[in-house]
Design a protein around this motif. Sequence first.
Motif, PDB file in Angstrom:
ATOM      1  N   VAL A   8     -10.303   7.755   4.841  1.00  8.69           N
ATOM      2  CA  VAL A   8      -9.412   6.598   4.975  1.00  8.69           C
ATOM      3  C   VAL A   8      -9.796   5.789   6.214  1.00  8.69           C
ATOM      4  O   VAL A   8      -9.850   4.553   6.186  1.00  8.69           O
ATOM      5  CB  VAL A   8      -7.944   7.045   5.034  1.00  8.69           C
TER       6      VAL A   8
ATOM      7  N   GLY B  40      -9.958   8.249  -0.135  1.00  2.41           N
ATOM      8  CA  GLY B  40      -9.081   9.403  -0.308  1.00  2.41           C
ATOM      9  C   GLY B  40      -9.817  10.708  -0.160  1.00  2.41           C
ATOM     10  O   GLY B  40     -10.778  10.821   0.602  1.00  2.41           O
TER      11      GLY B  40
ATOM     12  N   ALA C  56      -5.829  12.832   3.011  1.00  5.33           N
ATOM     13  CA  ALA C  56      -5.539  11.692   2.148  1.00  5.33           C
ATOM     14  C   ALA C  56      -4.179  11.847   1.462  1.00  5.33           C
ATOM     15  O   ALA C  56      -3.409  10.890   1.359  1.00  5.33           O
ATOM     16  CB  ALA C  56      -6.638  11.520   1.105  1.00  5.33           C
TER      17      ALA C  56
END
Length: 410
Positions: A172, A190, A346
């Motif tokens: 991320v 993610g 994530a």
Amino acid sequence: MSTASTGAVAITGIGLLTPAGSGAEENFRRVCSGVSAAATDPELHGLQADFSCRVPGFDANALLGRRTAWKLDRFVQLALVAARQAVADAGLDPTSWESARVGVVLGNSLGGTATFERQHRAYYEGTPEDVSPLMIPMGMVNMVAGYVAMDQRIHGPSLVTATACASGASAVGTARQWLDAGLCDVVLAGGTESAISPATLTGLSRMGALSGRKDDPGAASRPFAADRDGFVAGEGAAVLVLERERDALARGRRGYARITGFGASSDAHHATAPEPQGAGLERALRTALADAGVAPDDVDHVNAHGTSTPLNDLTEARALRRVLGSSPAVTSTKGVTGHTLAAAGAVEAAYTALALHHGVVPPTANVTELDPEIDIDVVTGAARRARLDVAVSTSLGFGGHNAALVLTTS
């Protein structure tokens, strides 16, 4: 380490497949319930730790089609479905977007462990001809980004981050940097992991990392509790659609929350144990706060790494207390989902965004007595409604990897 951003990045879509369910809203309802997903696992029969947290009711053939599903390891299957959910949730269409301006960065650590175990058995119990020609592409860590790019018609950069249990958060943070640098206009970011196999669980058990509460799996994951004894292995995938906020607003999307800060560091201390005072996590957290331009007193909520292991939880709590004080409402959603390993950062970034969006902090499951050495405001018992403007998600990984994300309301 991150650099100052020239603009906020919005989370406009969320895809989630975890032990808490499928989709953002089902996941958030379950983690807010505080009911653990851990259960005895028939595939782990006979092991010292014979329980886990699996994604419930996942049917890859139905969701992806048999022709696609059969050639993919489960960690890739989960990511493909989560990516499809996220793109649909963001209101984007891969058949019409400018594909060279779209990127994908996903965290993974262990790759196709179940595939390798099956093919290893086929080799030693049969002949070389019994080994699948798909063994290598099914097992390789990088293939999850490749397959998501193929599935979503993405021609921009693709990458897999492998920072152990910080992999999803690293992904991320990397995606945010891509957007800030102008490399992409949209990034699918993610993490994914599905490594609940006999060999992997035996290895973790031999390390002393797993809870031994096989008689009561639902109570085994208890982050920050005085009697915590290890984590429960989980699986899952989370994919976030990230865009520059101005671009999202231009197409009428506010997003769930904004990613405004990222920090990373290395302990350089031990292969599996965190630095005892949490100095590495402190560096990552302070970097993320500076990157976001927010003061420690501004933070309302922390979704902590909170693995339910004796060393991690105390180390992390010490770092959070030094940097943020005792004011933020802290939770670890691993009490419900177990530890989803490379996906965790994530998954928990998604839960943090949903907490900001709904103004609700999920409880830390199974905590009846807080560790007396942990001096932070751990939310227990029931979800807590609160005004939430700034939140932090922290992640730590084997090898001494630390990552911190700062999220703010849209």
